[in-house]
Design an enzyme around this catalytic site. Structure first.
Site, PDB file in Angstrom:
ATOM      1  N   ASP A  57       0.838  -1.200   0.000  1.00  0.00           N
ATOM      2  CA  ASP A  57       0.000   0.000   0.000  1.00  0.00           C
ATOM      3  C   ASP A  57       0.870   1.246   0.000  1.00  0.00           C
ATOM      4  O   ASP A  57       1.518   1.559   1.005  1.00  0.00           O
ATOM      5  CB  ASP A  57      -0.898  -0.037   1.246  1.00  0.00           C
ATOM      6  CG  ASP A  57      -1.774   1.184   1.386  1.00  0.00           C
ATOM      7  OD1 ASP A  57      -2.054   1.838   0.364  1.00  0.00           O
ATOM      8  OD2 ASP A  57      -2.186   1.490   2.521  1.00  0.00           O
ATOM      9  N   ASP A  97      -1.952   6.229  -4.869  1.00  0.00           N
ATOM     10  CA  ASP A  97      -2.206   5.245  -3.809  1.00  0.00           C
ATOM     11  C   ASP A  97      -2.614   3.895  -4.387  1.00  0.00           C
ATOM     12  O   ASP A  97      -3.737   3.730  -4.863  1.00  0.00           O
ATOM     13  CB  ASP A  97      -3.304   5.779  -2.882  1.00  0.00           C
ATOM     14  CG  ASP A  97      -3.609   4.839  -1.721  1.00  0.00           C
ATOM     15  OD1 ASP A  97      -2.793   3.927  -1.451  1.00  0.00           O
ATOM     16  OD2 ASP A  97      -4.667   4.999  -1.092  1.00  0.00           O
TER      17      ASP A  97
END
Length: 421
Positions: free
Chosen positions: A128, A309
């Site tokens: 992530d 992201d």
């Protein structure tokens, strides 16, 4: 020993460094480098079917926004300064967060194997770029940890108790909490010695194995948004001289996807990179130039700050600006759940985003998340909105990233995009 590592994803339907920052860079083009060596590591990808779970998409968006707000709070705690994107936001200290990939039953996430401790024990994690911490379920976790592999620091000769706790709050009000430790963490033969990690004693429902297949999560942003205020895994590798280059790269696509540590994989992209500078180290934050729908440019009034992201599924932006984009899609209208728009499934026109003067096309297949319900002619769009009018930034997630090869350059503080091979 300097190494380069590759993570290969299986196809089915994430301490400020000692390297200098280059915030003055504008969008630049760099030719393809010479071929790089790497270690292929199988990784699984979880995908959604059709029709899409619209409520899950809505939670996904809320959690992504909340994750950013938690990072703003961590940034202020760690640096003593408010994050620029948090200006005007209400409830910064109390609003909760979490990676959207953690609870969204119908969403996509990419995850692979890491090894922790001495002797080494294998775990799977979601990678992530929208957070900075590593956490795993601990042996004392009795809340929704069943089905996951648990980490026991007492069985590792290299573990150390950091004498601190952690608690990560999520958009649905649940939390992940536990104790902070450090231990040796190895990925594809690259070892970060004494890496900080959280050992969870509580998992929320969203982390149950049915909803979240990997054991934990590995954040790949900067230390300034770390809840532990500790170097993230990749920055630890850089500091300890474990990688050839201070770059990691992603291909997030329906096939041949991978995470590449220590550089880029020339086999997976074509042409040259377009680089844009990181405007504030914390998140992978930059600006994009513009968007267009079927060749018609969208005129925005504000500067388009955005966060890249891998842990967010959609592209997410301020409500007014997202609504402006959808005016270019005939028949589009707000969806039944907050944060989403629906549009005619028959719409197949190109949507582009421009970074550093180069336009990249979002394919109709990745933009279309699926029918709003079985048999419907309306589909959920891959562009969602932030409901809070005080938040004026964009989150660029996998709906865009699946269409490009992306490099994250820690040393030069920049992000690069190239066309897929």
């Amino acid at each position: 020993m300097y190494c380069t590592a590759v993570f290969v994803l299986a196809a089915l339907p994430f301490l400020t460094t000692a390297f200098p920052s280059h915030h003055h860079l504008r969008g630049t083009h760099t030719p393809s480098p010479a071929p790089a060596s790497g270690i292929p590591i199988p990784i699984a990808k979880r995908g959604a079917g059709a029709p899409v779970d619209a409520a899950s998409i809505s939670r996904n968006i809320a959690q992504s926004v909340a994750k950013m707000q938690r990072g703003f709070a961590a940034f202020e705690k760690n640096t003593g300064r408010p994050h620029p994107l948090s200006s005007g936001s209400t409830g910064l200290q109390t609003r909760a967060t979490g990676s959207d990939t953690l609870t969204a039953d119908g969403q996509e996430l990419w995850y692979g194997t890491i090894y922790v401790g001495t002797p080494k024990k294998s775990f799977t994690v979601d990678f992530d770029t929208g957070s900075s911490d590593l956490f795993l379920p601990g042996v004392q976790c009795t809340s929704d940890c069943q089905g996951h592999t648990s980490y026991d620091p007492t069985t590792s000769s290299t573990s150390h108790d950091r004498q601190a706790t952690f608690s990560l709050a999520y958009g649905d009000g649940s939390t992940v909490s536990g104790e902070q430790y450090s231990d040796d963490v190895t990925v594809a033969g690259l070892t970060a010695t004494g890496q900080a990690l959280g050992v969870a004693t509580t998992y929320s429902d969203g982390f149950a194995s049915d909803n979240f297949p990997p054991d934990g999560l590995m954040g790949m942003a900067f230390q300034s948004i770390s809840d532990y205020d500790a170097p993230p895994f990749f920055q630890t590798l850089i500091e300890q001289g474990e990688v050839d280059d201070s770059v990691f790269s992603f291909k997030l696509a329906p096939s041949d996807s991978e995470l590449f540590l220590g550089g880029v994989n020339p086999a997976l992209y074509s042409g040259s990179f377009t680089y844009v500078p990181v405007t504030k180290e914390g998140y992978w934050e930059t600006n994009f130039d513009s968007m267009s729908v079927n060749g018609h440019p969208i005129v925005f009034e504000r500067n388009r700050d955005c966060i890249i992201d891998t842990g967010t599924t959609l592209i997410v932006g301020p409500l007014a600006e997202v609504a402006l984009v959808y005016t270019r899609i005939p028949g589009a209208l707000p969806g039944p759940q907050e944060g989403i728009y629906i549009y005619p499934c028959s719409f197949k026109k190109p949507i582009t985003m421009t970074f550093g003067g180069t336009s990249f096309t979002i394919s109709p297949e990745t933009f279309n998340l699926g029918q709003i319900e079985e048999g419907s002619s309306m589909c959920v769009g891959g562009l969602g909105y932030i409901a809070d009018p005080e938040l004026n930034f964009w989150i660029i997630g996998d709906v865009f990233l699946q269409n490009v090869y992306t490099s994250f350059d820690v040393g030069k503080s920049r992000i690069g995009f190239a066309n897929l091979a």
